[in-house]
Design a protein around this motif. Structure first.
Motif, PDB file in Angstrom:
ATOM      1  N   GLY A  22    -115.796  31.641  17.014  1.00  0.00           N
ATOM      2  CA  GLY A  22    -115.547  30.695  18.104  1.00  0.00           C
ATOM      3  C   GLY A  22    -114.894  29.411  17.615  1.00  0.00           C
ATOM      4  O   GLY A  22    -113.958  28.898  18.244  1.00  0.00           O
ATOM      5  N   VAL A  23    -115.360  28.906  16.468  1.00  0.00           N
ATOM      6  CA  VAL A  23    -114.765  27.685  15.904  1.00  0.00           C
ATOM      7  C   VAL A  23    -113.308  27.923  15.520  1.00  0.00           C
ATOM      8  O   VAL A  23    -112.432  27.094  15.773  1.00  0.00           O
ATOM      9  CB  VAL A  23    -115.581  27.206  14.691  1.00  0.00           C
ATOM     10  N   LEU A  24    -113.027  29.095  14.921  1.00  0.00           N
ATOM     11  CA  LEU A  24    -111.657  29.414  14.530  1.00  0.00           C
ATOM     12  C   LEU A  24    -110.737  29.524  15.739  1.00  0.00           C
ATOM     13  O   LEU A  24    -109.581  29.083  15.707  1.00  0.00           O
ATOM     14  CB  LEU A  24    -111.624  30.719  13.718  1.00  0.00           C
ATOM     15  N   ILE A  25    -111.238  30.109  16.822  1.00  0.00           N
ATOM     16  CA  ILE A  25    -110.440  30.215  18.048  1.00  0.00           C
ATOM     17  C   ILE A  25    -110.137  28.834  18.609  1.00  0.00           C
ATOM     18  O   ILE A  25    -109.009  28.544  19.017  1.00  0.00           O
ATOM     19  CB  ILE A  25    -111.171  31.092  19.084  1.00  0.00           C
ATOM     20  N   LEU A  26    -111.147  27.962  18.616  1.00  0.00           N
ATOM     21  CA  LEU A  26    -110.928  26.593  19.104  1.00  0.00           C
ATOM     22  C   LEU A  26    -109.929  25.849  18.229  1.00  0.00           C
ATOM     23  O   LEU A  26    -109.079  25.104  18.729  1.00  0.00           O
ATOM     24  CB  LEU A  26    -112.262  25.838  19.151  1.00  0.00           C
ATOM     25  N   LEU A  27    -110.023  26.052  16.909  1.00  0.00           N
ATOM     26  CA  LEU A  27    -109.077  25.409  16.004  1.00  0.00           C
ATOM     27  C   LEU A  27    -107.658  25.923  16.236  1.00  0.00           C
ATOM     28  O   LEU A  27    -106.684  25.160  16.162  1.00  0.00           O
ATOM     29  CB  LEU A  27    -109.491  25.643  14.548  1.00  0.00           C
TER      30      LEU A  27
END
Length: 306
Positions: A22-27
């Motif tokens: 999820g963090v990677l997608i947001l980044l």
């Protein structure tokens, strides 16, 4: 059969994987919306220096009556342009646009700023001058193109002078409706971008009329056969391939993705052997740089950058 402690560890691992994903997608979303703008801003600075140098060279040759002195100009056409050259400066005060235009509408060209269709005349010259630009990534130069109304002013400076256009109409067309780039017998400027925002499904087209006289155009080579007319858009079957994306090799993205994983693993192992947070702080800058490069290459695999 899992024991309670083993099940808790498995669920914890799955949770951490989901959070990381999820963090990677947001980044990646942040990179698309703002990170690409950093690349565009850097390219625009270089293009502005290039364009100003070319303008100064023309002014030195032409004297006080050179390009930029008035809307009407008799300056000769510039020499042949190469793809990626800085060819013009476009200003649209009503929507806050002030950008250097590059020659070409490929994916790489439009990452640097609005692009001039090589098959069309330059702004200020007779005919239908056409420029494409992004709406949501790479600086989003045409983000507010839909806000332009009849009579709004568009100013374009080329090596032949400064020209003023007034908006006449706004159209929504399919990507293959290349007829909007045809010569309609008048002197106009056609701006093209994706529509709706965050999609490449259609194109928004803004048509503006030149106010004043056109500049001299380069001589058109004679047709090869009697009765033939020169095709103004050879091979053009879509309004701007650069807005719709283009195929790219997946290998660089895969290698950079593996590099990101290895850097993170190395930081984790160092944290186990040494201290956790100092190890993460050491590995984070390197990880973010490689991650930025991964996002840049991964975005090329997507159907469009809009």
């Amino acid at each position: 059969r899992f024991r309670p402690m083993s099940l808790a560890r498995v669920l914890g691992a799955i949770g951490r994987v989901c959070i990381t994903a999820g963090v990677l997608i947001l980044l990646f979303v942040a990179y698309q919306l703002w990170g690409t703008g950093l690349r565009e801003a850097q390219a625009q600075r270089a293009l502005e220096d290039e364009f100003e140098e070319r303008l100064e060279a023309v002014l030195d040759r032409a004297g006080a009556d050179g390009p930029g002195s008035s809307t009407t100009t008799t300056a000769p056409p510039p020499p042949a342009l190469a793809e990626g050259d800085a060819v013009a400066r476009i200003r649209i005060p009503d929507i806050g646009v002030d950008k250097i235009v590059v020659e070409g509408v490929s994916l790489e060209d439009l990452k640097r700023g609005p692009g001039h269709f090589p098959s069309s005349p330059l702004p200020g010259q007779p005919g239908n001058a056409a420029i494409a630009g992004h709406r949501t990534t790479y600086g989003a130069p045409f983000h507010r193109l839909d806000e332009l109304d009849h009579g709004d002013e568009i100013e374009v400076t080329t090596l032949q002078g400064t020209f003023r256009y007034e908006v006449r109409e706004q159209l929504i067309v399919a990507p293959d409706q290349v007829e909007v780039l045809d010569d309609f017998g008048d002197d106009r400027l056609t701006l093209v971008a994706c529509h709706p925002k965050y999609s490449a499904r259609q194109r928004i087209v803004v048509v503006a009329a030149l106010v004043g006289d056109a500049a001299p155009a380069p001589e058109v080579p004679p047709a090869s056969g009697a009765g033939e007319t020169r095709d103004r858009s050879p091979g053009l079957d879509a309004l701007d391939a650069g807005l719709s994306g283009e195929s790219a090799s997946a290998l660089p993205a895969v290698l950079l993705g593996v590099a990101c994983a290895l850097i993170w693993l190395a930081a984790w192992l160092l944290g186990r052997l040494w201290r956790r947070w100092p190890a993460y702080l050491l590995g984070l800058p390197v990880f973010l740089v490689v991650l930025f490069m991964f996002f840049e290459n991964f975005s090329r695999l997507l159907p469009a950058n809009f």
